[in-house]
Design an enzyme around this catalytic site. Structure first.
Site, PDB file in Angstrom:
ATOM      1  N   ASP A 161       0.757 -10.166  18.941  1.00 44.51           N
ATOM      2  CA  ASP A 161       2.040 -10.054  19.649  1.00 44.51           C
ATOM      3  C   ASP A 161       2.584 -11.420  20.042  1.00 44.51           C
ATOM      4  OD1 ASP A 161       1.654  -7.335  19.460  1.00 44.51           O
ATOM      5  OD2 ASP A 161       0.901  -7.111  21.512  1.00 44.51           O
ATOM      6  N   GLU A 170      -0.226   0.167  24.057  1.00 44.31           N
ATOM      7  CA  GLU A 170       0.607   0.697  22.980  1.00 44.31           C
ATOM      8  C   GLU A 170       1.795   1.497  23.531  1.00 44.31           C
ATOM      9  OE1 GLU A 170       0.132  -0.554  20.244  1.00 44.31           O
ATOM     10  OE2 GLU A 170      -1.928  -1.270  20.457  1.00 44.31           O
ATOM     11  N   GLY A 207       0.776  -1.222   0.000  1.00 39.48           N
ATOM     12  CA  GLY A 207       0.000   0.000   0.000  1.00 39.48           C
ATOM     13  C   GLY A 207       0.809   1.273   0.000  1.00 39.48           C
ATOM     14  N   LYS A 236       4.090   1.353  -4.583  1.00 40.57           N
ATOM     15  CA  LYS A 236       5.140   0.842  -5.473  1.00 40.57           C
ATOM     16  C   LYS A 236       4.622   0.678  -6.905  1.00 40.57           C
ATOM     17  CE  LYS A 236       5.844  -2.736  -2.772  1.00 40.57           C
ATOM     18  NZ  LYS A 236       4.936  -2.386  -1.658  1.00 40.57           N
ATOM     19  N   THR A 237       3.410   0.126  -7.046  1.00 33.92           N
ATOM     20  CA  THR A 237       2.839  -0.027  -8.381  1.00 33.92           C
ATOM     21  C   THR A 237       2.491   1.328  -8.983  1.00 33.92           C
ATOM     22  OG1 THR A 237       1.926  -2.168  -7.705  1.00 33.92           O
ATOM     23  CG2 THR A 237       1.041  -1.193  -9.702  1.00 33.92           C
TER      24      THR A 237
END
Length: 650
Positions: free
Chosen positions: A533, A454, A242, A245-246
């Site tokens: 995790d 987090e 996402g 790259k393309t």
């Protein structure tokens, strides 16, 4: 345009009429081939005589030409016919030159479309266009009989004017100013649909720099000013799914003004029955199509799916080795690939066979990172287009920090869908709702647990690998209530030791440890699917025991193979001895992690407060917080420890 060229070079008219003269005339695009050729005939030859068509002579390329036939020849090639290629028409060129007739070639891509002998024998090359404001003002004067007084076409719009625009802008009883204004309106429509180029990409600085270098070199190569040996043969873009790259491949082709040919191992295997011969035939077909379209960009997506021949252990090893060998042969084999720049894309460069990356093949590895806050704001603005004009996107870019360009595009689509269904204009609130996943804000006690979880990951990561943090967020995305992002070390920039392994295990287990130490009880948030995790920590520990030689127990030097992620549960079920050692390693790492969390609990609580208030905190701010809290760190349970909230899955 042609008149100005002749005025700039007074000798051009005479040189173009000399016996045996060979001129290449490069035009802005395919639409200009016929108009430029017709104007050239009037200005250079000064006659209505129909020229000798070089392409009509291909059936009898070496016949004698009589004196009554046209006095000059031309090739008009826009690339639309199958014979518009360098290997066709050379016999006709030789015949015309030998007869002493001037030969002209008109094309937007001479190296790709005109006969190769015409380019070799060329006595001059003329480049026409693109249009500029002065040329359009002159055209308006010629059409209307009077010069424009107030109107003009901006330079960036003038370059977009097509042959069709010049016709469509003309209306009866129109003066020059009206003509230019209408012309600018028609061409401006193309501004919003112009193909994406490298300047329109954000957060891909290294890739864009390389792409611009390739674009310049391909242009020089197409004009014959640079040999192919001096052009980069290709590169591999490495980055998360996402990150564009393309999209980069499409932008590179647009920047170079060349076709984009695409392929992938999955596409070639799915061409028919997946048998080896069929797969290799489809691969050869794609490369052959690229050679015929050269100069061009050939995108090979998911290039890491070929694998590394040294790691093949499965029963299809012979098949896979032959596929890789065939791919290498296409990259630099006897057939060659002059004019074809190959661009590979992948998520994991470590899986690529080293031979693919050798000089002369795909010799450059370019990392495409997640966009930073400024780049994400620019990506949002690009996808928004004319929606939300003047909106400050910096706050949303911070909330979405760590997301990909593809996710940003999805948010914009969702924003428009919300507004469309409600029959109203889109708002910034719609965009924020999509960024947050469309769900309600979690209850305070749930949000607090997520923030502690987090924050635990982030602080332990900042302590273990300074400079690696990207961001921490409690903004829900999909089935994740929050996440911490960090950069992975570049290939060859780290050594996996027991200490490095312990650092990675602590990072994976820190969220659970923070919940248990600071809230009194851990939730199920560290467990779940293959990306959880606990799954991450288990995979690391299993690899350490079976393949990396990092176990401290007896038999640590026995190599049992590097397990695939999906095969870890079955391996542990079948090998109780391995499962026992993995469990001991994880227990020891968890005890260490809890100790770190206790020592830095104050920093974790402060970061949790920031996450509750701001929802997303950049990595630089987290590391500054950890550094500032270091002096005050001590073994304690900070004030954020309280009653045990209900279990959630962060």
């Amino acid at each position: 345009m042609l008149r100005r060229l002749l005025e700039a070079d007074p000798t051009l008219h005479g040189r173009a009429r000399e016996p045996g003269a060979v001129l290449v005339v490069e035009v802005p695009d395919a639409e200009w081939v016929v108009p430029v050729a017709e104007t050239w005939r009037m200005l250079i030859q000064g006659t209505d005589e129909v020229p000798f068509d070089g392409d009509d002579a291909q059936d009898r390329p070496y016949r004698r030409i009589s004196k009554i036939e046209p006095s000059w020849a031309e090739f008009r090639r826009d690339g639309s016919d199958r014979w518009h290629r360098p290997e066709d028409g050379n016999g006709a060129v030789r015949t015309m030159v030998a007869s002493g007739r001037p030969v002209y070639g008109f094309s937007p891509a001479p190296a790709r479309c005109l006969p190769s002998d015409l380019l070799r024998a060329a006595t001059a090359t003329v480049t026409v266009g693109p249009l500029d404001p002065a040329a359009l003002a002159e055209a308006a004067t010629m059409l209307t009989g009077a010069a424009p007084v107030t109107a003009s076409v901006p330079p960036e719009v003038a370059r977009l004017v097509t042959v069709g625009d010049l016709w469509l802008a003309r209306l009866p009883h129109q003066d020059a100013d009206d003509y230019l204004r209408r012309l600018a309106e028609l061409a401006s429509q193309r501004l919003s649909v112009r193909p994406l180029t490298l300047d329109g990409l954000h957060g891909m600085d290294e890739a864009a720099r390389w792409g611009k270098d390739v674009a310049r070199d391909l242009t020089d190569y197409a004009r014959g000013a640079l040999p192919w040996r001096d052009v980069d043969r290709g590169a591999v873009l490495v980055g998360p799914t996402g990150t564009g790259k393309t999209t980069f491949a499409r932008a590179l082709a647009a920047q170079c003004g060349v076709p984009l040919v695409t392929g992938s191992l999955g596409q070639w295997q799915g061409a028919k029955d997946g048998h080896l011969g069929t797969t290799l035939g489809a691969m050869r077909g794609t490369f052959e199509a690229a050679r015929k379209a050269a100069p061009c960009i050939l995108l090979v997506d998911e290039i890491d799916s070929f694998g590394n021949r040294t790691t093949f252990r499965h029963h299809d090893r012979d098949y896979s080795v032959q596929v890789v060998n065939a791919f290498l042969e296409e990259l630099d084999g006897a057939a060659g690939r002059e004019g074809v720049v190959v661009l590979g894309c992948c998520n994991d460069a470590s899986r690529i066979d080293p031979a693919i990356l050798r000089p002369g093949r795909l010799e450059r590895l370019i990392r495409v990172p997640l966009p930073d806050q400024a780049a994400l704001a620019a990506i949002l603005r690009h996808h928004l287009g004319t929606d939300l004009p003047g909106a400050d996107l910096s706050r949303l870019a911070l909330l979405g920090f760590g997301s990909t360009g593809a996710e940003a595009e999805r948010w914009v689509r969702g924003m428009r869908r919300r507004a469309r269904h409600d029959r109203r204009e889109a708002t910034l609130a719609d965009l924020e709702a999509e960024l947050r996943g469309g769900g309600p804000r979690p209850a305070p006690e749930v949000l607090r647990r997520v923030a502690i979880h987090e924050a635990g990951h982030a602080v332990v990561a900042a302590l273990g690998r300074p400079g690696a943090l990207i961001s921490a967020t409690v903004v829900a995305q999909g089935d994740r209530a929050g996440r911490v992002l960090w950069t992975e070390p570049a290939d060859g920039q780290t050594t996996v030791t027991r200490a490095a392994l312990s650092t990675l295990l602590r990072e994976a287990l820190a969220g659970r440890a923070a919940e248990e130490e600071l809230l009194g009880e851990a939730s199920a948030g560290s467990g779940g699917g293959a990306e959880s995790d606990l799954a991450t920590a288990t995979r690391l520990a299993t690899a350490a025991v079976t393949a990396l030689g990092l176990d401290k127990g007896g038999g640590a030097l026995v190599w049992r193979g590097l397990p695939e992620a999906a095969g870890v549960p079955a391996l542990l079920a079948a090998r109780p001895d391995v499962a026992r050692r993995v469990g001991e390693m994880l227990d020891a790492a968890y005890a260490e992690t809890r100790s770190v969390v206790r020592h830095h609990g104050l920093a974790i609580c402060r970061l949790a407060d920031m996450l509750v208030a701001k929802e997303t905190v950049p990595g630089a701010e987290i590391e500054a917080l950890v550094a500032a809290s270091g002096a005050a760190a001590k073994d304690c349970r900070p004030p954020c420890a309280g009653r045990r909230p209900r279990r959630v899955r962060p």
